[in-house]
Design a protein around this motif. Structure first.
Motif, mmCIF file in Angstrom:
data_model
loop_
_atom_site.group_PDB
_atom_site.id
_atom_site.type_symbol
_atom_site.label_atom_id
_atom_site.label_comp_id
_atom_site.label_asym_id
_atom_site.label_seq_id
_atom_site.Cartn_x
_atom_site.Cartn_y
_atom_site.Cartn_z
ATOM 1 N N VAL A 251 0.827 -1.202 0.000
ATOM 2 C CA VAL A 251 0.000 0.000 0.000
ATOM 3 C C VAL A 251 0.866 1.258 0.000
ATOM 4 O O VAL A 251 0.603 2.209 -0.742
ATOM 5 C CB VAL A 251 -0.967 -0.016 1.210
ATOM 6 N N GLY A 252 1.912 1.267 0.806
ATOM 7 C CA GLY A 252 2.788 2.444 0.874
ATOM 8 C C GLY A 252 3.480 2.725 -0.446
ATOM 9 O O GLY A 252 3.571 3.874 -0.884
ATOM 10 N N ALA A 253 3.970 1.681 -1.103
ATOM 11 C CA ALA A 253 4.647 1.855 -2.388
ATOM 12 C C ALA A 253 3.686 2.376 -3.446
ATOM 13 O O ALA A 253 4.030 3.266 -4.229
ATOM 14 C CB ALA A 253 5.277 0.540 -2.837
ATOM 15 N N ILE A 254 2.478 1.839 -3.475
ATOM 16 C CA ILE A 254 1.488 2.299 -4.452
ATOM 17 C C ILE A 254 1.153 3.765 -4.218
ATOM 18 O O ILE A 254 1.051 4.551 -5.170
ATOM 19 C CB ILE A 254 0.224 1.413 -4.391
ATOM 20 N N ILE A 255 1.005 4.164 -2.961
ATOM 21 C CA ILE A 255 0.719 5.571 -2.646
ATOM 22 C C ILE A 255 1.849 6.468 -3.116
ATOM 23 O O ILE A 255 1.614 7.524 -3.717
ATOM 24 C CB ILE A 255 0.446 5.738 -1.144
ATOM 25 N N VAL A 256 3.094 6.055 -2.880
ATOM 26 C CA VAL A 256 4.249 6.859 -3.316
ATOM 27 C C VAL A 256 4.270 6.961 -4.836
ATOM 28 O O VAL A 256 4.488 8.047 -5.390
ATOM 29 C CB VAL A 256 5.563 6.271 -2.772
ATOM 30 N N TYR A 257 4.033 5.848 -5.538
ATOM 31 C CA TYR A 257 4.027 5.887 -6.998
ATOM 32 C C TYR A 257 2.932 6.811 -7.534
ATOM 33 O O TYR A 257 3.160 7.567 -8.488
ATOM 34 C CB TYR A 257 3.836 4.483 -7.580
ATOM 35 N N VAL A 258 1.767 6.775 -6.920
ATOM 36 C CA VAL A 258 0.659 7.633 -7.363
ATOM 37 C C VAL A 258 0.981 9.101 -7.092
ATOM 38 O O VAL A 258 0.730 9.970 -7.941
ATOM 39 C CB VAL A 258 -0.663 7.207 -6.680
ATOM 40 N N ILE A 259 1.564 9.405 -5.938
ATOM 41 C CA ILE A 259 1.921 10.795 -5.618
ATOM 42 C C ILE A 259 2.961 11.325 -6.591
ATOM 43 O O ILE A 259 2.866 12.459 -7.073
ATOM 44 C CB ILE A 259 2.401 10.911 -4.156
ATOM 45 N N ILE A 260 3.954 10.506 -6.932
ATOM 46 C CA ILE A 260 4.977 10.932 -7.894
ATOM 47 C C ILE A 260 4.359 11.125 -9.275
ATOM 48 O O ILE A 260 4.695 12.076 -9.989
ATOM 49 C CB ILE A 260 6.144 9.926 -7.914
ATOM 50 N N THR A 261 3.434 10.266 -9.655
ATOM 51 C CA THR A 261 2.743 10.425 -10.934
ATOM 52 C C THR A 261 1.931 11.709 -10.965
ATOM 53 O O THR A 261 1.954 12.455 -11.959
ATOM 54 C CB THR A 261 1.828 9.219 -11.201
ATOM 55 N N LEU A 262 1.213 11.998 -9.886
ATOM 56 C CA LEU A 262 0.441 13.240 -9.816
ATOM 57 C C LEU A 262 1.349 14.467 -9.876
ATOM 58 O O LEU A 262 0.993 15.484 -10.487
ATOM 59 C CB LEU A 262 -0.412 13.267 -8.555
ATOM 60 N N ALA A 263 2.530 14.376 -9.251
ATOM 61 C CA ALA A 263 3.481 15.489 -9.315
ATOM 62 C C ALA A 263 3.952 15.715 -10.748
ATOM 63 O O ALA A 263 4.073 16.860 -11.202
ATOM 64 C CB ALA A 263 4.678 15.217 -8.397
ATOM 65 N N ALA A 264 4.206 14.633 -11.473
ATOM 66 C CA ALA A 264 4.627 14.765 -12.869
ATOM 67 C C ALA A 264 3.519 15.370 -13.726
ATOM 68 O O ALA A 264 3.770 16.246 -14.558
ATOM 69 C CB ALA A 264 5.042 13.408 -13.421
ATOM 70 N N VAL A 265 2.285 14.930 -13.498
ATOM 71 C CA VAL A 265 1.154 15.486 -14.244
ATOM 72 C C VAL A 265 0.991 16.966 -13.911
ATOM 73 O O VAL A 265 0.723 17.792 -14.798
ATOM 74 C CB VAL A 265 -0.141 14.691 -13.953
ATOM 75 N N TRP A 266 1.173 17.336 -12.650
ATOM 76 C CA TRP A 266 1.081 18.742 -12.255
ATOM 77 C C TRP A 266 2.125 19.581 -12.996
ATOM 78 O O TRP A 266 1.838 20.684 -13.458
ATOM 79 C CB TRP A 266 1.255 18.896 -10.751
ATOM 80 N N LEU A 267 3.351 19.057 -13.109
ATOM 81 C CA LEU A 267 4.395 19.814 -13.807
ATOM 82 C C LEU A 267 4.089 19.941 -15.297
ATOM 83 O O LEU A 267 4.558 20.877 -15.938
ATOM 84 C CB LEU A 267 5.759 19.157 -13.591
ATOM 85 N N ILE A 268 3.322 19.030 -15.834
ATOM 86 C CA ILE A 268 2.929 19.139 -17.238
ATOM 87 C C ILE A 268 1.842 20.190 -17.420
ATOM 88 O O ILE A 268 1.892 20.999 -18.350
ATOM 89 C CB ILE A 268 2.458 17.772 -17.779
ATOM 90 N N ILE A 269 0.849 20.210 -16.531
ATOM 91 C CA ILE A 269 -0.289 21.109 -16.739
ATOM 92 C C ILE A 269 -0.135 22.477 -16.083
ATOM 93 O O ILE A 269 -0.839 23.411 -16.442
ATOM 94 C CB ILE A 269 -1.602 20.456 -16.262
ATOM 95 N N SER A 270 0.774 22.641 -15.120
ATOM 96 C CA SER A 270 0.873 23.932 -14.427
ATOM 97 C C SER A 270 1.266 25.092 -15.338
ATOM 98 O O SER A 270 0.742 26.197 -15.158
ATOM 99 C CB SER A 270 1.814 23.838 -13.227
ATOM 100 N N PRO A 271 2.148 24.921 -16.341
ATOM 101 C CA PRO A 271 2.408 26.055 -17.234
ATOM 102 C C PRO A 271 1.180 26.455 -18.043
ATOM 103 O O PRO A 271 0.970 27.628 -18.328
ATOM 104 C CB PRO A 271 3.521 25.560 -18.161
ATOM 105 N N ILE A 272 0.353 25.494 -18.386
ATOM 106 C CA ILE A 272 -0.857 25.786 -19.150
ATOM 107 C C ILE A 272 -1.854 26.544 -18.280
ATOM 108 O O ILE A 272 -2.467 27.513 -18.720
ATOM 109 C CB ILE A 272 -1.459 24.482 -19.689
ATOM 110 N N ILE A 273 -1.988 26.118 -17.026
ATOM 111 C CA ILE A 273 -2.909 26.775 -16.103
ATOM 112 C C ILE A 273 -2.478 28.208 -15.818
ATOM 113 O O ILE A 273 -3.293 29.120 -15.766
ATOM 114 C CB ILE A 273 -3.010 25.978 -14.790
#
Length: 82
Positions: free
Chosen positions: A40-62
């Motif tokens: 569970v902990g590893a999956i949470i970390v992977y999801v958080i890192i994925t969300l951070a990457a998605v944020w870095l993709i969309i934040s310049p557009i926002i």
């Protein structure tokens, strides 16, 4: 928004280090910390890192900057003079 970007950069860099360790040494740091790649902990970390990457993709557009680079002060002064 600056704080979210800084946190996202740190998380994405940690993910990149994990991938580097896995690629070079066949050592998954996140799996080692949480005793398994599908814990569970590893999956949470992977999801958080994925969300951070998605944020870095969309934040310049926002923020309205798109994928343009900001002009330095010299270019701004030169542009105003023309």
């Amino acid at each position: 928004m600056v704080i979210a970007n800084i946190i996202s950069y740190i998380l994405v860099l940690l993910g990149a280090v994990n991938w580097g360790l896995y690629g070079i040494f066949d050592f998954n740091l996140v799996s080692w910390i949480f005793q398994g790649p599908r814990s569970v902990g590893a999956i949470i970390v992977y999801v958080i890192i994925t969300l951070a990457a998605v944020w870095l993709i969309i934040s310049p557009i926002i923020s309205g900057f798109g994928l343009r680079l900001r002009m330095g002060k010299r270019e701004e002064v030169r542009e105003k003079a023309v």
